[in-house]
Motif scaffolding. Structure first.
Motif, short mmCIF file in Angstrom:
data_model
loop_
_atom_site.label_atom_id
_atom_site.label_comp_id
_atom_site.label_asym_id
_atom_site.label_seq_id
_atom_site.Cartn_x
_atom_site.Cartn_y
_atom_site.Cartn_z
N GLY A 33 51.08 22.97 26.13
CA GLY A 33 51.07 23.53 24.77
C GLY A 33 50.57 24.96 24.76
N LEU A 34 49.51 25.23 25.51
CA LEU A 34 48.99 26.59 25.61
C LEU A 34 50.03 27.52 26.21
CD1 LEU A 34 46.59 28.59 25.43
CD2 LEU A 34 45.93 27.80 27.72
N ALA A 36 53.30 27.03 26.33
CA ALA A 36 54.47 27.10 25.44
C ALA A 36 54.22 28.07 24.29
CB ALA A 36 54.83 25.72 24.91
N SER A 37 52.97 28.19 23.87
CA SER A 37 52.67 29.14 22.79
C SER A 37 52.93 30.59 23.21
CB SER A 37 51.21 28.99 22.33
OG SER A 37 50.31 29.52 23.29
N GLN A 38 53.00 30.81 24.52
CA GLN A 38 53.25 32.15 25.04
C GLN A 38 54.75 32.47 25.09
OE1 GLN A 38 50.33 34.02 26.24
NE2 GLN A 38 49.45 32.33 25.08
N ARG A 40 56.81 32.56 22.58
CA ARG A 40 57.29 33.29 21.41
C ARG A 40 56.46 34.57 21.21
NH1 ARG A 40 53.22 31.37 18.62
NH2 ARG A 40 52.81 29.20 18.30
N ARG A 42 54.06 37.18 19.61
CA ARG A 42 52.83 36.88 18.88
C ARG A 42 51.90 38.08 18.87
NH1 ARG A 42 53.01 35.76 23.70
NH2 ARG A 42 51.30 35.82 25.15
N ALA A 44 47.79 39.10 19.37
CA ALA A 44 46.58 38.57 20.00
C ALA A 44 45.58 39.70 20.16
CB ALA A 44 46.90 37.97 21.36
N ARG A 48 41.27 37.75 23.38
CA ARG A 48 42.12 36.58 23.62
C ARG A 48 43.02 36.79 24.85
NH1 ARG A 48 46.40 33.73 19.58
NH2 ARG A 48 46.87 32.01 20.96
N GLY A 117 57.33 37.32 23.74
CA GLY A 117 57.25 36.03 24.41
C GLY A 117 57.65 36.12 25.87
N LEU A 122 53.40 30.19 31.06
CA LEU A 122 53.66 28.76 31.16
C LEU A 122 53.88 28.36 32.62
CD1 LEU A 122 54.22 25.95 29.97
CD2 LEU A 122 56.59 26.69 29.58
#
Length: 190
Positions: A33-34, A36-38, A40, A42, A44, A48, A117, A122
């Motif tokens: 999940g962490l 996969a958030s990368q 798209r 975003r 930060a 972070r 992204g 990942l």
């Protein structure tokens, strides 16, 4: 041994998977999940962008110490080899790509990045997890590997490569932020 098992007796992998504690699968889900958030685009903060590489480094060092830290000297050697591999990989990665990826922007007033992204985080996260999983299975099947210097060297180097790539990414972001402070603008990473 695990690779040999996968090739020659793939049905035995069901045994390996069924004996894996449930929390390991929960950790994998969280890490995926962490990562996969990368995937798209975003925003930060600088903090972070630096935390994930530090977290993955801690995860790697914990993996090394749990696998090869039976004695203080072997744990120190494993971490030393990891650090050498991470440093060399960071230097090479920065040499090949010294700037943040194209499209990466830093806003000094908001102290945040716009980051396109990427699948790379990942892939690195899953690589570190699979390395730790592989080592755990191998040590469960062959406990003497914990004292095998060659095995420790290979695993330390592999963790180091993953962490070196994370560190290079974080350093590129830090450089972009520093350029923005020095020049008072929001340069685009090349």
């Amino acid at each position: 041994m695990l690779l040999n098992l996968i090739v020659h007796q793939p049905q035995a992998m069901l045994q390996v998977i069924s004996h894996t504690p449930y929390w390991v699968w929960g950790m994998l889900a969280g890490l995926v999940g962490l990562g996969a958030s990368q995937l798209r685009d975003r925003s930060a903060s600088l903090l972070r962008t630096q935390l994930m590489p530090l977290g993955m480094a801690a995860f790697s060092v914990a993996g090394l110490l749990s696998a090869f830290g039976g004695s203080a000297s072997s744990g120190v050697q494993a971490v030393g080899l990891w650090l050498a591999a991470a440093t060399a990989t960071t230097a090479l990665a920065l040499w090949f790509q010294p700037t943040a990826p194209s499209g990466t922007l830093y806003s000094a007033p908001s102290r945040s990045f716009y980051i396109p992204g990427s699948a790379m985080p990942l892939a690195l996260i899953v690589g570190i997890f699979l390395t730790k999983y592989f080592v755990g299975v191998e040590l469960a099947m062959q406990p003497t590997l914990a004292r095998d210097g060659t095995f420790a060297l290979q695993i330390s180097a592999l963790y180091g490569v993953f962490n070196g790539l994370f560190a290079a990414r974080a350093l590129r972001m830090w450089r972009l932020a520093q350029q923005s402070v020095v020049y008072g603008a929001s340069p685009v990473g090349a």
